[in-house]
Design a protein around this motif. Structure first.
Motif, PDB file in Angstrom:
ATOM      1  N   VAL A 156     -19.744  68.315 -33.064  1.00 24.62           N
ATOM      2  CA  VAL A 156     -19.971  67.061 -33.782  1.00 24.62           C
ATOM      3  C   VAL A 156     -18.773  66.739 -34.676  1.00 24.62           C
ATOM      4  CG1 VAL A 156     -21.423  65.914 -35.500  1.00 24.62           C
ATOM      5  CG2 VAL A 156     -22.481  67.283 -33.699  1.00 24.62           C
ATOM      6  N   ALA A 157     -18.251  67.742 -35.364  1.00 20.85           N
ATOM      7  CA  ALA A 157     -17.086  67.519 -36.224  1.00 20.85           C
ATOM      8  C   ALA A 157     -15.884  67.065 -35.405  1.00 20.85           C
ATOM      9  CB  ALA A 157     -16.758  68.808 -36.987  1.00 20.85           C
ATOM     10  N   TRP A 158     -15.721  67.626 -34.211  1.00 19.41           N
ATOM     11  CA  TRP A 158     -14.604  67.262 -33.332  1.00 19.41           C
ATOM     12  C   TRP A 158     -14.756  65.824 -32.847  1.00 19.41           C
ATOM     13  CZ3 TRP A 158     -13.130  70.341 -28.267  1.00 19.41           C
ATOM     14  CH2 TRP A 158     -11.843  69.962 -27.879  1.00 19.41           C
ATOM     15  N   MET A 195     -17.186  60.255 -40.649  1.00 19.84           N
ATOM     16  CA  MET A 195     -18.603  60.314 -40.312  1.00 19.84           C
ATOM     17  C   MET A 195     -19.179  61.722 -40.469  1.00 19.84           C
ATOM     18  SD  MET A 195     -21.298  58.704 -39.409  1.00 19.84           S
ATOM     19  CE  MET A 195     -20.632  57.121 -38.900  1.00 19.84           C
ATOM     20  N   PHE A 196     -18.390  62.753 -40.167  1.00 23.04           N
ATOM     21  CA  PHE A 196     -18.926  64.119 -40.253  1.00 23.04           C
ATOM     22  C   PHE A 196     -19.328  64.468 -41.678  1.00 23.04           C
ATOM     23  CE2 PHE A 196     -18.392  68.800 -40.591  1.00 23.04           C
ATOM     24  CZ  PHE A 196     -19.423  69.152 -39.733  1.00 23.04           C
ATOM     25  N   GLN A 197     -18.632  63.913 -42.662  1.00 19.77           N
ATOM     26  CA  GLN A 197     -19.007  64.161 -44.048  1.00 19.77           C
ATOM     27  C   GLN A 197     -20.387  63.577 -44.359  1.00 19.77           C
ATOM     28  OE1 GLN A 197     -17.273  66.108 -46.003  1.00 19.77           O
ATOM     29  NE2 GLN A 197     -15.660  66.349 -44.470  1.00 19.77           N
ATOM     30  N   LEU A 253     -16.393  70.439 -43.949  1.00 20.56           N
ATOM     31  CA  LEU A 253     -17.478  69.713 -44.611  1.00 20.56           C
ATOM     32  C   LEU A 253     -17.370  69.910 -46.124  1.00 20.56           C
ATOM     33  CD1 LEU A 253     -20.106  68.064 -44.365  1.00 20.56           C
ATOM     34  CD2 LEU A 253     -21.343  70.241 -44.276  1.00 20.56           C
ATOM     35  N   THR A 254     -17.282  68.821 -46.853  1.00 23.96           N
ATOM     36  CA  THR A 254     -17.136  68.875 -48.300  1.00 23.96           C
ATOM     37  C   THR A 254     -18.506  69.004 -48.967  1.00 23.96           C
ATOM     38  OG1 THR A 254     -15.143  67.506 -48.207  1.00 23.96           O
ATOM     39  CG2 THR A 254     -16.267  67.680 -50.336  1.00 23.96           C
ATOM     40  N   ILE A 255     -18.656  70.015 -49.793  1.00 24.13           N
ATOM     41  CA  ILE A 255     -19.904  70.251 -50.510  1.00 24.13           C
ATOM     42  C   ILE A 255     -19.619  70.082 -52.001  1.00 24.13           C
ATOM     43  CG2 ILE A 255     -21.779  71.865 -50.970  1.00 24.13           C
ATOM     44  CD1 ILE A 255     -21.609  70.916 -48.084  1.00 24.13           C
ATOM     45  N   LYS A 256     -20.220  69.059 -52.596  1.00 24.31           N
ATOM     46  CA  LYS A 256     -20.004  68.813 -54.015  1.00 24.31           C
ATOM     47  C   LYS A 256     -20.921  69.654 -54.892  1.00 24.31           C
ATOM     48  CE  LYS A 256     -18.398  64.059 -53.334  1.00 24.31           C
ATOM     49  NZ  LYS A 256     -18.615  62.627 -53.664  1.00 24.31           N
TER      50      LYS A 256
END
Length: 244
Positions: free
Chosen positions: A38-40, A47-49, A123-126
């Motif tokens: 999916v990330a690729w 969108m992946f974020q 994937l960014t995790i806040k």
């Protein structure tokens, strides 16, 4: 129900899986590969974020559901369950033993999936990664317990697959992956509130965006846990000794 019998059942299941590398690969590796795919696909977009946290809920949930339900059904079809229940092993011992065994595997699966999504796929995790891991683990255990629930009613592996449109697909469609749940038609939004995967996706999105406090995440975890416990109870009450 006794802890000794429950742990013995869990140990037996883990021993069987340890000698089945294909099942180990399906449980541990495949969800991460699907997340990576999916990330690729969305590599040139942001969108992946947006959908990445939902993928952490979706793929482990489906894989745990399928593997657990088919493995449990195989115990009945081969007569193993009938032989076990002829000894001082209760249905609750059997169900809880399976839940414990696959729950331990879910820990490994969740660690690999979260680590792969954040460190490899970007994937960014806040919010807290540990809190994200806790929700992902609860989601995987939910898939395990629903798989045990489905196996109690199925007679063949094909019937297990037939439970997917009933137990899994509606949760995928209404869980907020394709459209935010608050934008669904009113009737569908009410239905989605009663689907456990919706709460897992909401919690993962909340952690990823740091949009809610820990109390909200804890409430979502309690809802997921309540569904998992209900599935265990119903599964233990309806479990058949053998599939005719």
């Amino acid at each position: 129900m006794t802890l000794t019998r429950t742990f013995a059942t869990a140990g037996r299941v883990l021993t069987q899986i340890r000698h089945d590398p294909r099942t180990i690969g399906l449980l541990v590796v495949v969800p991460s590969l699907l997340i990576g795919l999916v990330a690729w696909i969305f590599t040139d977009t942001n969108m992946f974020q947006t959908i990445g946290p939902a993928m952490l809920a979706l793929f482990p949930f489906i894989v745990m559901f399928l593997v657990t339900s088919i493995t449990t059904l195989r115990e009945r079809r081969t007569g193993t369950l009938e032989r076990l229940l002829s000894m001082p092993l209760g249905r609750a011992d059997f169900i809880l033993g399976y839940t414990l065994a696959f729950g331990l595997l879910a820990i490994v699966q969740s660690v690999v999936a979260v680590g792969y999504a954040t460190w490899v796929c970007g994937l960014t995790i806040k919010g807290s990664v540990w809190l994200l891991l806790a929700v992902a683990l609860a989601d995987a255990i939910l898939g395990t317990t629903l798989g045990l629930f489905a196996s109690a009613f199925a007679r063949t592996e094909f019937q297990v697959v037939q439970f997917m449109p009933l137990l899994v697909f509606p949760q995928v469609l209404l869980g907020g992956i394709f459209i935010p749940r608050d934008q669904l038609p009113e009737g569908l939004e009410i239905i989605s509130d009663w689907l456990p995967l919706s709460h897992a996706i909401d919690a993962l999105n909340a952690v990823a965006t740091d949009s809610h406090d820990a109390a909200y995440i804890g409430g979502q975890l309690l809802i997921i846990g309540a569904f998992a416990v209900a599935a265990i109870i119903v599964g233990s009450l309806t479990l058949q000794r053998r599939t005719a």
